[in-house]
Design a protein around this motif. Structure first.
Motif, mmCIF file in Angstrom:
data_model
loop_
_atom_site.group_PDB
_atom_site.id
_atom_site.type_symbol
_atom_site.label_atom_id
_atom_site.label_comp_id
_atom_site.label_asym_id
_atom_site.label_seq_id
_atom_site.Cartn_x
_atom_site.Cartn_y
_atom_site.Cartn_z
ATOM 1 N N PHE A 225 0.832 -1.121 -0.085
ATOM 2 C CA PHE A 225 -0.005 0.042 -0.002
ATOM 3 C C PHE A 225 0.778 1.382 0.096
ATOM 4 N N SER A 226 0.268 2.272 -0.185
ATOM 5 C CA SER A 226 1.032 3.733 -0.004
ATOM 6 C C SER A 226 0.486 4.602 0.687
ATOM 7 N N ASN A 227 1.102 5.406 1.284
ATOM 8 C CA ASN A 227 0.574 6.548 2.338
ATOM 9 C C ASN A 227 0.093 7.633 1.451
ATOM 10 N N SER A 228 -0.411 8.681 2.377
ATOM 11 C CA SER A 228 -0.915 9.820 1.814
ATOM 12 C C SER A 228 0.149 10.825 1.028
ATOM 13 N N LEU A 229 1.279 10.609 1.319
ATOM 14 C CA LEU A 229 2.283 11.131 0.369
ATOM 15 C C LEU A 229 2.491 10.367 -0.894
ATOM 16 N N ASN A 230 2.036 9.479 -0.997
ATOM 17 C CA ASN A 230 2.279 8.648 -2.530
ATOM 18 C C ASN A 230 3.623 7.720 -2.278
ATOM 19 N N ASP A 231 3.928 7.632 -1.175
ATOM 20 C CA ASP A 231 5.106 6.553 -1.020
ATOM 21 C C ASP A 231 4.852 5.282 -0.845
ATOM 22 N N GLY A 232 5.179 4.428 -1.526
ATOM 23 C CA GLY A 232 4.976 3.104 -1.696
ATOM 24 C C GLY A 232 5.516 2.408 -0.407
ATOM 25 N N ILE A 233 5.055 1.624 0.668
ATOM 26 C CA ILE A 233 5.171 0.990 1.729
ATOM 27 C C ILE A 233 6.048 -0.213 1.613
ATOM 28 N N PHE A 234 5.223 -0.993 0.827
ATOM 29 C CA PHE A 234 5.951 -2.486 0.607
ATOM 30 C C PHE A 234 4.957 -2.925 -0.648
ATOM 31 N N GLY A 235 5.550 -4.069 -1.366
ATOM 32 C CA GLY A 235 4.711 -4.959 -2.295
ATOM 33 C C GLY A 235 5.201 -4.227 -3.398
ATOM 34 N N LEU A 236 4.159 -4.374 -4.471
ATOM 35 C CA LEU A 236 4.470 -3.564 -5.854
ATOM 36 C C LEU A 236 4.399 -2.131 -5.593
ATOM 37 N N GLU A 237 3.575 -1.621 -4.545
ATOM 38 C CA GLU A 237 3.412 -0.290 -4.357
ATOM 39 C C GLU A 237 4.893 0.334 -4.128
ATOM 40 N N ALA A 238 5.859 -0.411 -3.447
ATOM 41 C CA ALA A 238 7.100 0.007 -3.155
ATOM 42 C C ALA A 238 7.902 -0.063 -4.197
ATOM 43 N N TYR A 239 8.037 -1.308 -4.803
ATOM 44 C CA TYR A 239 8.953 -1.717 -5.961
ATOM 45 C C TYR A 239 8.804 -1.144 -7.029
ATOM 46 N N TYR A 240 7.650 -0.569 -7.435
ATOM 47 C CA TYR A 240 7.251 0.260 -8.580
ATOM 48 C C TYR A 240 6.968 1.776 -8.415
ATOM 49 N N ASP A 241 7.750 2.099 -7.234
ATOM 50 C CA ASP A 241 7.144 3.315 -6.605
ATOM 51 C C ASP A 241 7.297 4.569 -7.837
ATOM 52 N N ASP A 242 8.488 4.642 -8.474
ATOM 53 C CA ASP A 242 8.861 5.408 -9.349
ATOM 54 C C ASP A 242 7.994 5.385 -10.649
ATOM 55 N N VAL A 243 7.591 4.163 -11.038
ATOM 56 C CA VAL A 243 6.630 3.894 -12.092
ATOM 57 C C VAL A 243 5.394 4.473 -11.675
ATOM 58 N N LEU A 244 4.716 4.423 -10.759
ATOM 59 C CA LEU A 244 3.329 4.589 -10.270
ATOM 60 C C LEU A 244 3.266 5.995 -9.951
ATOM 61 N N ASN A 245 4.363 6.878 -9.646
ATOM 62 C CA ASN A 245 4.367 8.320 -9.170
ATOM 63 C C ASN A 245 4.472 9.121 -10.456
ATOM 64 N N GLY A 246 3.870 10.162 -10.289
ATOM 65 C CA GLY A 246 3.932 11.224 -11.501
ATOM 66 C C GLY A 246 4.642 12.552 -10.959
ATOM 67 N N VAL A 247 4.554 13.598 -11.711
ATOM 68 C CA VAL A 247 4.972 14.971 -11.361
ATOM 69 C C VAL A 247 3.743 15.714 -11.029
ATOM 70 N N ASP A 248 3.817 16.691 -10.018
ATOM 71 C CA ASP A 248 2.798 17.476 -9.670
ATOM 72 C C ASP A 248 2.670 18.753 -10.864
ATOM 73 N N GLY A 249 1.673 19.280 -11.058
ATOM 74 C CA GLY A 249 1.493 20.323 -11.976
ATOM 75 C C GLY A 249 1.516 21.502 -11.105
ATOM 76 N N ARG A 250 1.571 22.916 -11.835
ATOM 77 C CA ARG A 250 1.477 24.034 -10.873
ATOM 78 C C ARG A 250 0.598 24.988 -11.579
ATOM 79 N N GLU A 251 0.087 26.111 -10.841
ATOM 80 C CA GLU A 251 -0.804 27.108 -11.257
ATOM 81 C C GLU A 251 -0.126 28.362 -10.640
#
Length: 731
Positions: free
Chosen positions: A210-236
């Protein structure tokens, strides 16, 4: 005289120096210093006038610029974390858009008219406590704040409810007072966010993580593929142009990629169902150390031996991914209340622990097929190998003899595996020798990580050439004295049965972008060929003997040819009655399409050596998943056996075609207009235990013979007896 003259000279010089020092800060210098001070003071006065002038003339403009920067420069548009899917496209993890309710207290406090309508809106629409909202608006610490989150993670429907509440459109029927009330609802805005959710709750929990509220994967696929699953914030960004108009510049966020796993959720659910069933049936066993549970650890892996794809992976440590901190399924309220923070953290880590990849243990007799395959492939033995089992073997004179499960007498190579004979395996190990034995351990991937795409993989522990003596060699030959993980044993066994090919086990098969276009395919990776195809085919025959005649006969599945190997490993310290039992099987063994491996660590039963529990676990799983996978039985099956496999059994009554007379809608016999022969037709008739059951109400009634003038009474059926008629449901 000279001395007096010298004293006078010195005194004169000292007086001259003192006079010179007293005259250093002259009046001229004082005038200059005062002039400089006056000049600086004048500059400060001029600067002060300039600031006052600018503030008076353009202060509002600059204030707006600053406010604009404060409001927009720091506004982040969050990205959406990618989804995790099973191999069939079922969503296992996703990020749902939500909204945080934000208060601009400064705006609300800018007018007394805004406060009460805004508080009413917040309490009525979002169910917030009035006292909390009022305190947030009026508190000294927050009354000037422009960013106060009062509620996190509301849904789109809740946001729409607020917008409907404050709707001032002309077509809405509102009184003037109501419109004024709603116009004064000010200082509420919504901040976009995402919350991670798991639609299937606990399914595949130890694999997904699972991942936490900061989009950090804690373990499992959520952690191993953290960089793949995460994106980049936009700005206004916001700014005021030369006309003092607010301009916005938006940089859209880059959403994370989606991960397609090799997991089949249907197979996963079957595995978890039977683990839960085992847990329920044995939770009240006699072992104090595992009271309330069927074992210390139970785990199952299902894999495709021809690709290394993991189709299912589960342990008995199931938990809800939407509430991963909940320990209530493992501890009572009293136990939880007594826990320290450190103890609770340890309990959580134990629950989240993936036994399949992180736990190294002595694998026991499931390792024997790998030893036999290694010995054959290396030429250490041949298929004509034979041995005599006397129930024990003493490899080293100074050490105790090592016993067997029985006295097997004369054995062939196939018999050694079929009987799981330790003396036979020790003989094979000694025929191989330390160097060859260790070489094949390395070739089959033991003592090093497989590289599976899950975190915290354990490499296990081997003796190595320099530390392996005859005794270590003998115990290692039947799977004791060294440690390995389930995924290591699985990968090696797959190579033994699939033709000799060692594939890297993996849990992800594809990466997709947010539009589901393929970013990359993760193809099966063939790492090596530890043994020849010929050796692999030979091992298939031996493993089939284990199931058909040997230690796994009770794991047979009707109609299927299955090969497998049981395992029992005594835990350290020896003699304490603690065991790890296991069973690994492939089907169909002549062309393996699936391998199922089950391990139970310290089963909660009287005799922990009883391997029936793992065999039944694998059997139950296989019986259900084989037909689902399109792997059908090749042998003859009884109706009961077909039903046990979940196969559809044809229970429809048999029918036969029967010639029957044709009648009109009133039940009158119909005749050919040319020949005046009664019309007939072929009608399907069900064959029941009592005979035929006609579809037609008059089907079994023989019409009367024609009269001399060639006519037949059209109402002949009216006089038929009840015994002559067979009525249908409508009759």
């Amino acid at each position: 005289m000279r001395f007096r003259k010298l004293q006078n000279t010195v005194k004169g010089e000292q007086m001259a120096a003192r006079k010179k020092r007293e005259q250093k800060f002259t009046r001229e210098m004082q005038i200059k210093l005062m002039a400089i001070f006056a000049f600086i003071l004048l500059l400060l006065v001029i600067l002060n006038f300039l600031i006052a002038y600018i503030n008076a003339k353009s202060g509002d403009q600059y204030a707006k610029v600053v406010l604009s920067q404060q409001t927009y420069d720091s506004k982040t548009i969050p990205y959406r974390r990618g989804e995790i899917l099973d191999r069939n496209g079922n969503v296992l993890a996703k990020s749902d858009k939500v909204y945080n309710v934000v208060l601009d207290c400064k705006v609300i406090n800018s007018s007394e008219d805004y406060i009460e309508p805004t508080i009413r809106a917040l309490t009525q629409v979002f169910g917030l406590e009035e006292a909390d909202v009022r305190n947030r608006i009026s508190s000294e610490e927050t009354k000037d704040s422009q960013y106060q989150i009062v509620k996190y993670g509301i849904t789109l429907e809740e946001k729409q409810a607020y917008e409907d509440y404050t709707d001032l459109s002309e077509d809405r029927s509102l009184t003037q007072a109501q419109r004024e009330e709603l116009e004064n609802v000010q200082g509420i805005w919504f901040e976009e966010d995402y919350v991670r959710s798991y639609p299937m709750d606990s399914v595949a929990c130890t694999v997904l993580g699972f991942s936490n509220s900061l989009n950090d994967g804690i373990f499992g696929l959520e952690a191993y593929y953290d960089d793949v699953l995460n994106g980049v914030d936009g700005r206004e960004y916001g700014y005021l142009n030369s006309d003092r108009e607010l301009q916005e510049n938006i940089i859209d966020p880059q959403n994370g990629n989606n991960v397609v796993s090799t997991i089949d959720v249907n197979i996963q659910q079957v595995v978890e169902k039977y683990i839960a069933q085992l847990e329920e049936e044995n939770k009240n066993g006699p072992q104090e150390s595992t009271q309330g549970h069927a074992s210390k650890n139970t785990a199952v892996i299902v894999a495709d031996p021809n690709t290394g794809e993991i189709l299912a992976m589960a342990t008995d440590k199931s938990f809800d991914l939407n509430d991963p901190q909940d320990l209530s399924s493992w501890y009572t309220e009293k136990e939880l209340a007594a826990m320290t923070d450190e103890e609770k953290s340890e309990a959580l880590n134990e629950m989240w622990y993936n036994f399949c990849v992180s736990e190294a243990f002595e694998v026991g007799s499931t390792y024997k097929p790998i030893v036999v395959a290694s010995a054959l492939d290396s030429g250490s033995i041949t298929t004509s190998f034979g041995v005599t089992c006397n129930g024990y073997l003493q490899p080293v004179a100074e050490e105790d003899a090592i016993g067997c499960t029985g006295i097997h007498g004369e054995e062939s190579l196939g018999d050694v595996l079929k009987n799981s004979c330790n003396p036979g395996m020790m003989t094979i190990g000694m025929d191989m020798g330390v160097e060859t034995f260790c070489e094949y351990q390395d070739i089959f991937g033991f003592g090093k990580r497989t590289g599976i795409d899950l975190p915290n993989e354990n490499s296990g522990s081997l003796h190595g050439v320099n530390k392996m003596g005859i005794m270590e060699l003998c115990t290692s030959s039947f799977g004791q004295g060294f440690t390995a993980t389930m995924v290591q044993e699985l990968a090696a066994f797959c190579a033994v049965v699939n033709g000799g090919y060692y594939y890297k086990p993996h849990v992800v098969k594809q990466i997709l972008d947010e539009d589901n276009s393929v970013v990359s395919n993760i193809e099966p990776l063939l790492l090596s060929q530890p043994i020849s195809t010929k050796t692999s085919y030979q091992l298939r025959e031996y493993l089939e003997l284990v199931v058909s005649e040997g230690t796994a006969t009770d794991a047979q599945i009707a109609g299927y040819d299955i090969g497998g190997k049981t395992g029992t490993a005594e835990k350290l310290p020896r003699g304490n009655g603690k065991y790890v039992i296991s069973y690994i099987a492939a089907a169909p063994i002549d062309d393996p399409q699936v391998v199922v491996y089950a391990v139970i660590d310290e089963p909660n039963i009287e005799n922990q050596e009883d391997g029936s529990y793992t065999k039944n676990l694998v059997k139950n799983i296989m019986q259900e998943i084989l037909p689902y996978m399109g792997i059908y039985p090749t042998g003859e099956l009884t109706e009961e056996e077909e039903q046990s496999l979940g196969m559809q059994v044809d229970t429809q009554p048999q029918t036969e075609m029967e010639v029957q007379y044709v009648y009109d809608e009133w039940g009158n016999l119909m005749y050919d207009e040319t020949t005046w022969e009664p019309l007939t037709e072929l009608v399907p008739v069900e064959v029941t235990e009592s005979g035929y059951e006609a579809d037609n109400v008059y089907g079994n009634v023989t019409p009367p013979e024609q009269s001399d003038d060639g006519t037949v009474d059209e109402n002949w059926a009216d006089g038929a007896s009840q015994e002559e008629l067979i009525y249908d449901d409508a009759g």
